[in-house]
Design a protein around this motif. Structure first.
Motif, PDB file in Angstrom:
ATOM      1  N   UNK A 289     -49.908 -18.571  29.075  1.00 22.46           N
ATOM      2  CA  UNK A 289     -50.182 -17.607  28.009  1.00 22.46           C
ATOM      3  C   UNK A 289     -49.331 -16.355  28.176  1.00 22.46           C
ATOM      4  N   UNK A 290     -49.194 -15.919  29.425  1.00 23.45           N
ATOM      5  CA  UNK A 290     -48.421 -14.705  29.712  1.00 23.45           C
ATOM      6  C   UNK A 290     -46.939 -14.915  29.390  1.00 23.45           C
ATOM      7  N   UNK A 291     -46.470 -16.118  29.698  1.00 25.44           N
ATOM      8  CA  UNK A 291     -45.065 -16.419  29.429  1.00 25.44           C
ATOM      9  C   UNK A 291     -44.817 -16.610  27.936  1.00 25.44           C
ATOM     10  N   UNK A 292     -45.798 -17.216  27.268  1.00 24.52           N
ATOM     11  CA  UNK A 292     -45.594 -17.599  25.866  1.00 24.52           C
ATOM     12  C   UNK A 292     -45.637 -16.422  24.899  1.00 24.52           C
ATOM     13  N   UNK A 293     -46.519 -15.470  25.152  1.00 28.17           N
ATOM     14  CA  UNK A 293     -46.731 -14.422  24.140  1.00 28.17           C
ATOM     15  C   UNK A 293     -46.582 -13.020  24.715  1.00 28.17           C
ATOM     16  N   UNK A 294     -46.210 -12.060  23.864  1.00 24.21           N
ATOM     17  CA  UNK A 294     -46.140 -10.668  24.323  1.00 24.21           C
ATOM     18  C   UNK A 294     -47.542 -10.057  24.313  1.00 24.21           C
ATOM     19  N   UNK A 295     -47.667  -8.918  24.949  1.00 20.56           N
ATOM     20  CA  UNK A 295     -48.932  -8.187  24.928  1.00 20.56           C
ATOM     21  C   UNK A 295     -48.944  -7.317  23.674  1.00 20.56           C
ATOM     22  N   UNK A 296     -49.949  -7.511  22.841  1.00 20.33           N
ATOM     23  CA  UNK A 296     -49.995  -6.792  21.558  1.00 20.33           C
ATOM     24  C   UNK A 296     -50.019  -5.276  21.779  1.00 20.33           C
ATOM     25  N   UNK A 297     -50.589  -4.840  22.894  1.00 20.47           N
ATOM     26  CA  UNK A 297     -50.649  -3.401  23.176  1.00 20.47           C
ATOM     27  C   UNK A 297     -49.244  -2.841  23.361  1.00 20.47           C
ATOM     28  N   UNK A 298     -48.433  -3.627  24.056  1.00 24.76           N
ATOM     29  CA  UNK A 298     -47.049  -3.181  24.283  1.00 24.76           C
ATOM     30  C   UNK A 298     -46.246  -3.166  22.988  1.00 24.76           C
ATOM     31  N   UNK A 299     -46.526  -4.170  22.143  1.00 25.67           N
ATOM     32  CA  UNK A 299     -45.795  -4.244  20.874  1.00 25.67           C
ATOM     33  C   UNK A 299     -46.190  -3.070  19.977  1.00 25.67           C
ATOM     34  N   UNK A 300     -47.494  -2.774  19.967  1.00 21.87           N
ATOM     35  CA  UNK A 300     -47.957  -1.635  19.167  1.00 21.87           C
ATOM     36  C   UNK A 300     -47.373  -0.324  19.697  1.00 21.87           C
TER      37      UNK A 300
END
Lengths: 414, 68
Positions: free
Chosen positions: A272-283
Motif C-alpha cells: 500500500x505504501x509503495x502503491x499510493x501517495x499519502x493524501x496528507x502530503x499531496x494536500x
C-alpha cells in the motif's frame, strides 16, 4: 533364498538347458525376492536424457559404480527442480531387471537434491534461467503511477493479505477505488490461476482501467509461497502491460515474482505504501503550490506596478504638452535666428547701397559746383566746353553754377 | 475563461499536478510577462481547486472483479 537360487540349477539334471528368458526370469525373481520393494539411494546424475515420450533416462554413480536409472514421465512431472548432470541427488524407487536389454536398473519414483532442498534448488534454477533471459532487467520495469486511482488486488479472499493491503491503501489514499480479484495463493494449480488472473485483468483493462496491480499473499513456508516461484506467474507478471507490485510473505521472503515485478513490497502492508501517495502530503503540496503561486504572482504584479510607476513618473507622462512645447520652443529659436540673420543681411545690403550712393554722389560733376567751380557749356549745342577751339567769338555760352543757377554770356574775345 | 475551466475539469489528477508544477515554476522564476502571469495565476488557482475537488471524493470503494 540365496541358497535356493544357486541350488536350483545344481539340483536339476546336468542336461537342463535354460533359455535366456528363463535365466533372466530367474534373476529377476531372485532380485525381487532379495531387495526391498522401496529403496532410497544417493548418487550423482550423469548422462541425463529426457526422451520425447517424456520418460527420463540417466545414470546414478559414485566413485566406483554406476546404476542405470529410469524415471517415468508422470513422476518426473512432480519434480520442482530440473535434474542436471553432476547433481547429487537422493532418490527413492525400486530395482528391477529389464529383460530386453539384459540389465537391471533403478526405477526412480521421486528424487530431491542432496544437501539443499528441492524447492531451494528449483528456485535457484528458475531464477538463473529467467535472469539469463533478461526478465529481471531494469529496462523492463514499468514506472509506477504517482497517483493511482484504480488499483487491482490479486490475492485470496481468505488470506489476511487482502485486508492488510486495502487498509494500508485507504489509510494513505482513501480516494482510490480498489478492484479485488480472488485467486488461490497456494496449493495445486494456484500458480496457473494467479497467472491466468494477471492475464485476465490485462485483457479487460480497456474497461477496468487499472493504474497498477498488486499481486501477493501473507507469509508462510517456502512451500506455501511456492506459487510465486513458478514460471507461469513470473511470465504473466513480465508480460503484464499494467505495472505490477509483488507483495509476498514477510520481509525476508524473496520470490521469483519479486524479481520480475515492477516493484517489490516486502509485505502486503508495504504494498500500500509503495502503491499510493499519502493524501496528507499531496494536500500539503497543493497548499504549497497555492501559496507559492499567490506570493510570486503578487510580487510579480507589484514589480510590474513599480515599473509602471517609474515609467509614468517620467517627464513625458507628467506633462505630455512638454513635447509640443519643446518643439515649439525649438521652432521659435529657429525663427528668431532666421529673423536676426535676415535683419543683418538687409542691413548689410543697405549699408552697401549707402556707401555706393555716397561714392556716386562724390562722382557727380555737379558736386564740384558747390565748391565754387562752374561748368561752361556751348549754349547752341549744350556741349561742355573743354577746349578753347570749341568756342568762337560771339557764341553764347552758359555757365552753370551750384544750385542749378546759370549765367548766359557772349564771347567777346579769346 | 469559461473554456479554460472546462479544459481543466477534463484533466486527470496526474495531468493537473504536472501542469500546476509547471505553472509554479514559471511564476517563481519570473520568466513570464505580466499578462501571462495573470492568466497563469488564474489557471493555477483553477488547477488547485480541481485537484482538491478530486481529493474530496474519498469513497473507499472495493469492487470484486474475479471471473467466476
Amino acid at each position: 533364498m540365496e541358497q535356493s537360487l544357486f541350488d536350483k540349477p545344481n539340483s536339476n539334471k546336468k542336461t537342463d538347458i535354460l533359455t535366456i528368458s528363463q535365466i533372466t526370469f530367474i534373476i529377476k525373481t531372485a532380485l525381487e525376492n532379495t531387495l526391498p520393494g522401496k529403496i532410497t539411494i544417493t548418487g550423482q546424475i550423469s548422462g541425463f536424457k529426457q526422451h520425447s515420450s517424456g520418460h527420463c533416462y540417466f545414470d546414478l554413480k559414485d566413485a566406483n559404480a554406476v546404476l542405470p536409472c529410469v524415471m517415468w514421465k508422470s513422476d518426473f512431472a512432480k519434480l520442482k527442480f530440473k535434474p542436471e548432470n553432476g547433481l547429487a541427488i537422493v532418490s527413492t524407487g525400486h530395482i528391477d531387471v529389464y529383460p530386453p536389454q539384459g540389465k537391471y536398473q533403478f526405477y526412480a519414483d521421486s528424487m530431491s537434491p542432496a544437501g539443499v532442498g528441492a524447492l531451494q534448488l528449483a528456485f535457484e534454477q528458475l531464477k538463473n534461467k529467467l535472469a539469463a533471459e533478461g526478465l529481471f532487467d531494469d529496462e523492463h520495469k514499468k514506472p509506477l503511477p504517482d497517483y493511482p486511482f484504480r488499483i487491482g488486488i490479486l490475492t485470496s479472499k481468505s488470506g489476511a493479505a487482502l485486508h492488510d493491503i486495502t487498509d494500508s491503501i485507504f489509510n494513505r489514499w482513501p480516494v482510490a477505488e480498489l478492484f479485488f480479484y480472488d485467486v488461490p495463493v497456494q496449493g495445486d494449480g494456484a500458480a496457473e490461476k494467479i497467472a491466468a488472473a494477471i492475464k485476465d485483468v490485462n485483457k479487460r483493462n480497456s474497461k477496468l482501467n487499472l493504474d497498477v496491480i498488486i499481486v501477493g499473499r501473507g507469509g508462510g513456508s517456502m512451500e506455501d509461497l511456492w506459487a510465486f516461484n513458478e514460471e507461469a506467474v513470473a511470465r504473466a507478471i513480465f508480460n503484464s502491460k499494467i505495472p505490477v507490485i509483488s507483495a509476498v510473505g514477510h520481509e525476508v521472503d524473496f520470490t521469483i515474482a519479486d524479481f520480475v515485478a515492477d516493484a517489490r513490497a516486502s509485505t502486503p502492508t508495504k504494498a500500500g505504501v509503495i502503491a499510493v501517495p499519502d493524501i496528507k502530503e499531496v494536500l500539503a503540496a497543493l497548499e504549497s503550490a497555492d501559496r507559492r503561486i499567490k506570493t510570486n504572482a503578487i510580487s510579480l504584479f507589484e514589480l510590474c506596478g513599480q515599473r509602471l510607476k517609474t515609467i509614468l513618473a517620467a517627464a513625458m507622462f507628467r506633462n505630455p504638452l512638454l513635447i509640443v512645447q519643446n518643439r515649439e520652443q525649438l521652432l521659435d529659436g529657429i525663427e528668431n535666428n532666421l529673423a536676426q540673420k535676415a535683419d543683418r543681411f538687409f542691413a548689410g545690403i543697405k549699408l552697401r547701397i549707402e556707401t555706393l550712393g555716397a561714392k556716386l554722389t562724390a562722382c557727380n560733376p555737379k558736386s564740384v559746383l558747390n565748391r565754387g567751380y562752374s561748368i561752361t557749356k556751348n549754349a547752341a549745342t549744350g556741349e561742355i566746353i573743354k577746349n578753347i577751339e570749341e568756342i568762337n567769338i560771339n557764341d553764347t555760352i552758359i555757365t552753370e553754377l551750384k544750385d542749378e543757377k546759370r549765367i548766359e554770356s557772349r564771347i567777346t574775345g579769346k | 475563461m469559461a473554456e479554460k475551466d472546462i479544459d481543466i475539469n477534463g484533466l486527470s489528477f496526474e495531468q493537473a499536478i504536472k501542469k500546476l508544477t509547471d505553472i509554479v515554476g514559471k511564476i517563481e522564476n519570473g520568466s513570464i510577462s505580466l499578462e501571462q502571469s495573470i492568466s497563469q495565476y488564474e489557471q493555477g488557482m483553477s488547477l488547485i481547486k480541481h485537484c482538491r475537488g478530486i481529493l474530496q471524493k474519498a469513497e473507499k470503494k472495493i469492487e470484486e472483479i474475479s471471473k467466476k
